[in-house]
Design a protein around this motif. Structure first.
Motif, short mmCIF file in Angstrom:
data_model
loop_
_atom_site.label_atom_id
_atom_site.label_comp_id
_atom_site.label_asym_id
_atom_site.label_seq_id
_atom_site.Cartn_x
_atom_site.Cartn_y
_atom_site.Cartn_z
N MET A 1 -44.42 -87.98 -9.05
CA MET A 1 -44.78 -88.91 -10.05
C MET A 1 -45.00 -87.72 -11.54
N SER A 2 -44.95 -89.00 -11.86
CA SER A 2 -44.44 -88.71 -13.10
C SER A 2 -45.53 -89.77 -14.77
N ALA A 3 -45.86 -88.85 -15.47
CA ALA A 3 -47.26 -89.18 -16.26
C ALA A 3 -45.75 -90.43 -17.49
N THR A 4 -44.95 -89.76 -17.63
CA THR A 4 -44.40 -90.40 -19.11
C THR A 4 -43.69 -91.98 -17.91
N ARG A 5 -43.41 -92.42 -16.59
CA ARG A 5 -43.14 -92.87 -16.17
C ARG A 5 -44.24 -93.98 -15.67
N LEU A 6 -45.94 -93.69 -15.63
CA LEU A 6 -46.51 -94.38 -15.37
C LEU A 6 -46.95 -95.00 -16.86
N LEU A 7 -46.79 -94.33 -17.61
CA LEU A 7 -47.49 -94.46 -18.99
C LEU A 7 -45.99 -95.65 -19.64
N VAL A 8 -44.86 -95.57 -18.93
CA VAL A 8 -44.30 -96.47 -19.56
C VAL A 8 -44.13 -97.68 -19.14
N SER A 31 -51.40 -90.80 -29.29
CA SER A 31 -50.88 -89.70 -28.95
C SER A 31 -50.27 -89.29 -27.81
N ALA A 32 -49.77 -89.28 -26.77
CA ALA A 32 -48.91 -89.18 -25.64
C ALA A 32 -47.82 -88.40 -25.63
N ASP A 33 -47.15 -88.16 -27.00
CA ASP A 33 -46.07 -86.70 -27.21
C ASP A 33 -46.58 -85.96 -27.09
N LYS A 34 -47.87 -85.93 -27.40
CA LYS A 34 -49.16 -84.54 -27.52
C LYS A 34 -49.44 -83.98 -25.98
N TRP A 35 -50.61 -84.95 -25.38
CA TRP A 35 -50.84 -84.42 -24.75
C TRP A 35 -49.95 -84.52 -23.09
N LEU A 86 -48.63 -95.32 -8.66
CA LEU A 86 -49.09 -94.65 -9.54
C LEU A 86 -50.62 -94.45 -10.54
N LEU A 87 -50.99 -95.21 -10.12
CA LEU A 87 -52.31 -95.52 -11.15
C LEU A 87 -52.89 -94.08 -10.13
N ALA A 88 -53.38 -94.84 -8.79
CA ALA A 88 -53.89 -95.25 -7.79
C ALA A 88 -53.47 -93.66 -7.64
N LYS A 89 -52.16 -92.95 -7.33
CA LYS A 89 -52.35 -91.34 -6.87
C LYS A 89 -52.94 -90.11 -8.57
N ALA A 90 -52.87 -90.85 -10.29
CA ALA A 90 -53.33 -90.38 -10.84
C ALA A 90 -54.62 -90.29 -10.86
N LEU A 91 -55.16 -91.12 -10.97
CA LEU A 91 -56.37 -91.06 -10.72
C LEU A 91 -57.58 -90.22 -9.10
N SER A 92 -56.94 -90.72 -7.34
CA SER A 92 -57.56 -89.34 -6.67
C SER A 92 -57.04 -88.38 -5.70
N GLU A 93 -56.01 -88.01 -6.97
CA GLU A 93 -55.50 -86.96 -6.38
C GLU A 93 -55.58 -86.17 -7.45
N PRO A 94 -56.87 -85.19 -6.85
CA PRO A 94 -56.19 -84.04 -7.95
C PRO A 94 -55.89 -83.07 -8.00
N THR A 95 -54.27 -83.52 -7.46
CA THR A 95 -53.48 -82.28 -7.62
C THR A 95 -52.20 -82.52 -8.87
N GLU A 100 -50.70 -86.72 -16.16
CA GLU A 100 -51.14 -87.36 -15.32
C GLU A 100 -52.36 -88.06 -15.07
N VAL A 101 -53.49 -87.69 -14.62
CA VAL A 101 -54.68 -87.84 -15.20
C VAL A 101 -54.92 -88.71 -16.07
N ALA A 102 -54.52 -88.77 -17.59
CA ALA A 102 -54.93 -88.82 -18.61
C ALA A 102 -54.01 -90.56 -18.37
N ALA A 103 -52.90 -90.06 -18.37
CA ALA A 103 -52.43 -91.98 -18.59
C ALA A 103 -52.64 -92.70 -17.44
N GLY A 104 -54.07 -91.91 -16.57
CA GLY A 104 -54.22 -92.89 -15.33
C GLY A 104 -55.24 -93.27 -15.87
#
Length: 188
Positions: A1-8, A31-35, A86-95, A100-104
């Motif tokens: 999974m990619s935070a960038t993919r979910l964010l875009v 501030s997604a460029d930072k986190w 991607l949103l479901a994975k970001a919120l449900s998967e502790p890995t 990714e969690v921040a994007a979720g």
């Protein structure tokens, strides 16, 4: 999974149609460029790649629309499905990574309330298991003759799991109490 993919995907979905400059500007205000280490090049690359994968479709930019881009994007049915996955994975998967969690969390309100709670409850179960496992590993290191310092790694994992548990429980409580306007709320 990619935070960038979910964010875009999420930003294009949020706007209905958006060009790269708009997506970039929106993510910079978060501030997604930072986190999430989202850089302009990665945004444009993601847009083109997801258009090639039929997750986004190119549309003409309206005359007088701000920004230097000549192409805007709209999310497709497949793109919306990918966004929700991607949103479901970001919120449900502790890995999931911190980005990714921040994007979720950034798109949490795109979900129906009970769906968000269910995903977070799944996260709780896995975090509880991870915390218990780390605690058992710490206990077992008492019998090691060498490398007893490795217990510090298990203490780190245990602390991370406890912090994740505390935050997740707190968020579930806030959602259950009706905090935040969710996708299925009557006012939407």
């Amino acid at each position: 999974m990619s935070a960038t993919r979910l964010l875009v995907l999420g930003v294009v979905r949020m706007y209905g149609r958006a060009h790269g400059y708009q997506v970039r500007r929106e993510l910079l205000t978060w501030s997604a460029d930072k986190w999430a280490s989202v850089q302009p090049g990665s945004i444009y690359h993601a847009l083109k790649k997801m258009a090639a994968e039929d997750l986004l479709e190119q549309v003409e930019v309206e005359p007088g629309e701000s920004g230097p881009d000549r192409v805007a994007y709209r999310i497709t049915k497949e793109g919306d499905q990918e966004f929700h996955l991607l949103l479901a994975k970001a919120l449900s998967e502790p890995t999931a990574t911190a980005a990714e969690v921040a994007a979720g969390v950034s798109f949490l309100t795109a979900l129906p309330r009970q769906r968000a709670i269910s995903l977070l409850e799944h996260r709780l179960v896995v975090l509880e298991s991870e915390e218990r496992s780390a605690s058992l590993m710490i206990r077992d290191t008492a019998h090691w003759e060498k490398a007893e310092h490795v217990a510090e790694l298990f203490r780190l994992w245990s602390a991370q799991a406890r912090t994740g548990l505390e935050w997740t429980r707190s968020l579930i409580e806030r959602l259950t109490a009706g905090e935040y306007e969710m996708a299925d709320d009557p006012s939407r």
